[in-house]
Design an enzyme around this catalytic site. Structure first.
Site, mmCIF file in Angstrom:
data_model
loop_
_atom_site.group_PDB
_atom_site.id
_atom_site.type_symbol
_atom_site.label_atom_id
_atom_site.label_comp_id
_atom_site.label_asym_id
_atom_site.label_seq_id
_atom_site.Cartn_x
_atom_site.Cartn_y
_atom_site.Cartn_z
ATOM 1 N N ASP A 200 -0.507 -9.365 -5.671
ATOM 2 C CA ASP A 200 0.873 -8.888 -5.535
ATOM 3 C C ASP A 200 0.947 -7.413 -5.957
ATOM 4 O OD1 ASP A 200 3.491 -9.083 -4.761
ATOM 5 O OD2 ASP A 200 4.210 -9.853 -6.673
ATOM 6 N N LEU B 231 0.833 -1.206 0.000
ATOM 7 C CA LEU B 231 0.000 0.000 0.000
ATOM 8 C C LEU B 231 0.868 1.255 0.000
ATOM 9 C CD1 LEU B 231 -2.464 -1.427 2.650
ATOM 10 C CD2 LEU B 231 -2.620 -1.572 0.166
ATOM 11 N N HIS C 135 9.828 -15.925 0.638
ATOM 12 C CA HIS C 135 9.946 -15.609 -0.793
ATOM 13 C C HIS C 135 11.136 -16.387 -1.315
ATOM 14 C CE1 HIS C 135 7.139 -12.135 -1.198
ATOM 15 N NE2 HIS C 135 7.283 -12.154 0.118
#
Lengths: 324, 432
Positions: B313, B71, B187
């Site tokens: 994503d 964001l 990740h």
């Protein structure tokens, strides 16, 4: 935006010169023929033609270069253009902004052409896509991607030495293919000219993934790789490849992939040896080979001027009365 | 919580209710009161609605849960803010967003978590949950105060895209996280093998002369992480798988009983390495887009359920971030606006059944995040997404609600449009 439409206008004329892929055989043959007509100019006592009189060409080099920048400068001057050399080593600022800002500032000075070298692949495409419509962009080397004028001067040299029938030729490119924009452009150009056989020769650590998809046979052994070839193009090996664990040592590289008179015996008896320069003597090749009768390394440099004159004049001539 | 229309008792009638958590796919009415689902099907005794929503010819499903959306607040407000992006989420039917810890400052203290929570509450458009940093400043060296982060509301811990080079530190971080039953979000991208690359090491990168990231950068990291997951027993989630091989490794580990889940991001189901052919910086993603075969295998894994969530994503950027030579541009796609319509296209292309797709957008991610949302069960929080599955619209700068216009899907014809979004029983979005 496609690569094709970016460097070729709607009439099929050269608008920018960014990479070999996306061009056609007719166009690169035209470049070679035009270069041939300029080759005479460089041998006259007054080495100038007025084709680009009043035009301003900016050599915009974000990466160090002596040979390429100098030959571009000479080519521009022989076309009677005004030349501005700008060397910008990468600063720590955000690259994209710097590049676009630089571009806008130079555009404001009403220049006509950018000759660009940049460490990032795709930089010349980016500049061409964002430059004002009247500006032509010539790629003088972007990252590992493309160095099209070098490839064209190599084709010019091969054509002069071996004749125009590339179909009859076997060509081997030896050395650091992975990091080489020169090799990529040469492979594209050789294939566009229907070269009989294109080979690349290097240890696997210096060959890019799926290299055969570029249009070349992959060899890991120099002797078999250059067997019966008509042209050998040696690539420069950067010293830092040893640090990056691509190779154990310059010594072992020379043992296995360095070109010597002895190894040359495997090639065709009238083989021609080329190198885009600058040479690491004793790493890529023996001095005996570099300075020997088969070497055309210095001719390549001379031809570089004619080829660059050709590309510059073609990209600029399109402009007269045609904005398409 | 601000809502565009305040009502405490809502009737959604005539819609096709798809609630995968309860195995429901049928036309029925939904009754909501005081922020909760109180009944479906039959009218509860004495129920009178303050507001009625006609959902005929529409799909009614739980509000979508997006497992990864950046964001940009705090720290990169030139790109986007919680207010702008949560509004984009609401208009996309997304009621819960999970924000990774790589904000500025990093989410490695309760203060940052609290800041985001307060901003989200003030905006009121969507629920925002956070992942805490696995290591302080995401530096990969010192463990973060995970217990404090958990108390502050973090739903898991992650080192985001920052490398965790030392496997011993990763092992201890996993053990410490397991102590507090925190899921570790990984990740998988081996820093050394990735070698500062910017594209999949394959035919296209070879032709373009772009520094490649080999598939092995992902699979080697998955292998290492799986070994440590087994060693430590921590619950772990693999974020943004890009290769079919890695997806199969995770499926195999699940079959063997390892407590692991995985997600994919929607762009990887539509794009491939081929899309960067023109140095298109809008297709510059990290991890990189891989081959057409990988794209198909990721779709298969999503369909089969070994990949149990699909996310946006979301990575909004200001235009300058994408203006430069490809390797110099910032990676990422703005994705909140296109999560549902692109996902629905998978159904049109027969890659997945609609109910399974809704599961991967709701109950699947809810389970990964350990959240009590993503269903329309009686007594569940009334997060609801209502969409018209046949409505067509075009993605352009006027229809993108996010601040980030950086999407390679610009100009695409989208099918499926959200008409209403309810967050805890409050209408936070209604299509005009």
């Amino acid at each position: 935006m496609t690569r094709h439409s970016l460097q070729i206008d709607k009439n099929g004329r050269l608008r920018h010169f960014l990479c070999i892929s996306g061009l056609n055989r007719q166009l690169i043959t035209e470049i070679l023929d035009t270069a041939e007509s300029f080759a005479g100019v460089t041998q006259q006592s007054v080495k100038k033609v007025p084709l680009l009189r009043g035009k301003t060409i900016v050599n915009l080099f974000f990466e160090a270069s002596t040979r390429t920048r100098t030959t571009f400068e000479l080519a521009a001057k022989r076309l009677s253009a005004d030349v501005l050399n700008i060397n910008i080593t990468q600063s720590s600022t955000v690259k994209g902004e710097t590049l676009l800002d630089t571009l806008r500032n130079l555009e404001a000075m009403h220049v006509d052409m950018f000759v660009v070298r940049h460490a990032d692949s795709g930089a010349a495409h980016f500049i061409a896509a964002n430059a004002a419509p009247h500006i032509s962009v010539i790629n003088a080397g972007d990252g590992w991607h493309s160095h099209p004028t070098q490839a064209m001067l190599d084709m010019f040299t091969i054509r002069r030495v071996k004749g125009a029938d590339f179909g009859a030729l076997r060509v081997a490119i030896v050395g650091d293919i992975l990091h080489s924009r020169v090799a990529r452009s040469q492979i594209h150009a050789l294939n566009l000219l229907n070269t009989g056989e294109v080979r690349i020769v290097a240890p696997q650590s210096l060959i890019p993934a799926h290299a055969e998809s570029l249009g070349a046979q992959v060899h890991h052994d120099l002797q078999t790789g250059i067997k019966d070839v008509d042209v050998i193009i040696m690539l420069r090996l950067q010293r830092e490849r040893m640090q990056g664990a691509f190779l154990p040592s310059a010594h072992e590289y020379f043992e296995l992939f360095g070109l010597t008179e002895e190894k040359l015996m495997h090639a065709s008896p009238d083989v021609t040896v080329m190198h885009p320069g600058p040479i690491n003597r004793g790493v890529e090749m023996d001095s005996e080979v570099a300075d020997g009768p088969r070497s055309v390394i210095l001719e390549q440099v001379t031809h570089g001027i004619a080829v660059r004159m050709a590309v510059m004049s073609m990209a600029m001539s399109r402009k007269e009365g045609d904005t398409g | 919580m601000p809502a565009i229309e305040t009502a405490t008792r809502i009737l959604i009638h005539g819609g096709r209710v798809i609630d995968p958590a309860n195995n429901v796919d049928t036309v029925q009415d939904i009754y909501i009161a005081d922020g909760r689902v109180i009944a479906s099907g039959n009218t509860p005794q004495g129920f009178t609605a303050d507001m009625e929503i006609d959902a005929s010819h529409r799909v009614v499903c739980p509000g979508l849960i997006d497992i990864s959306a950046r964001l940009r607040e705090p720290g990169q407000e030139q790109k986007a803010t919680i207010a702008t992006e949560s509004l984009a989420a609401a208009s996309g039917g997304i009621t819960t967003l999970c924000c990774p810890p790589d904000t500025y400052p990093v989410i490695d203290t309760p203060a940052v978590t609290e800041f985001i929570r307060l901003r989200a509450e003030a905006a009121g458009n969507a629920r925002i949950v956070t992942l805490g940093a696995l290591t302080q400043s995401l530096g990969g060296e010192q463990l973060s105060e995970m217990a404090a982060l958990r108390s502050a509301g973090c739903v898991g811990v992650s080192n985001a895209l920052q490398p965790l080079l030392n496997p011993l530190i990763l092992r201890r971080a996993m053990e410490y996280a397991a102590t507090f039953e925190l899921t570790v979000f990984l990740h998988p991208n081996d820093h050394w093998l990735a070698n500062e690359g910017c594209a999949h090491e394959g035919r296209v990168a070879t032709r373009l002369g772009l520094r490649g990231i080999p598939e092995a950068a992902e699979t080697a990291a998955v292998a290492r992480d799986l070994a440590l997951i087994e060693q430590t027993g921590v619950r772990a989630h693999f974020c943004r798988l890009t290769s079919g091989r890695a997806a199969r490794m995770v499926a195999r580990a699940q079959y063997d009983g390892a407590p692991v889940t995985a997600d994919v991001a929607i762009p990887y189901l539509y794009l491939s390495e081929i899309d960067i052919s023109d140095f298109d910086s809008q297709c510059h993603l990290m991890p990189p887009l891989r081959t057409v075969e990988d794209r198909q295998q990721l779709r298969d894994a999503l369909q089969q359920g070994s990949v149990s969530a699909v996310c946006s994503d979301h990575q909004p950027h200001e235009p300058d971030a994408k203006l430069g030579p490809f390797p110099a541009t910032e990676p990422g796609i703005s994705g909140l606006d296109t999560l549902l319509p692109l996902a629905l296209r998978l159904v049109d292309e027969h890659s997945i059944e609609l109910a399974d797709l809704i599961h991967r957008l709701t109950a699947g991610p809810a389970k990964i995040l350990g959240l009590p949302y993503g269903s329309l069960s009686v007594d569940a929080t009334a997060d609801v997404c209502i969409f018209d599955p046949s409505a067509s619209w075009q993605l352009d700068s006027s229809t993108v609600r996010s601040n980030g216009l950086n999407t390679p899907f610009m100009g695409w014809e989208m099918k499926g449009r959200v008409t209403h979004t309810l967050l805890a029983g409050q209408l936070v979005y209604a299509l005009n």
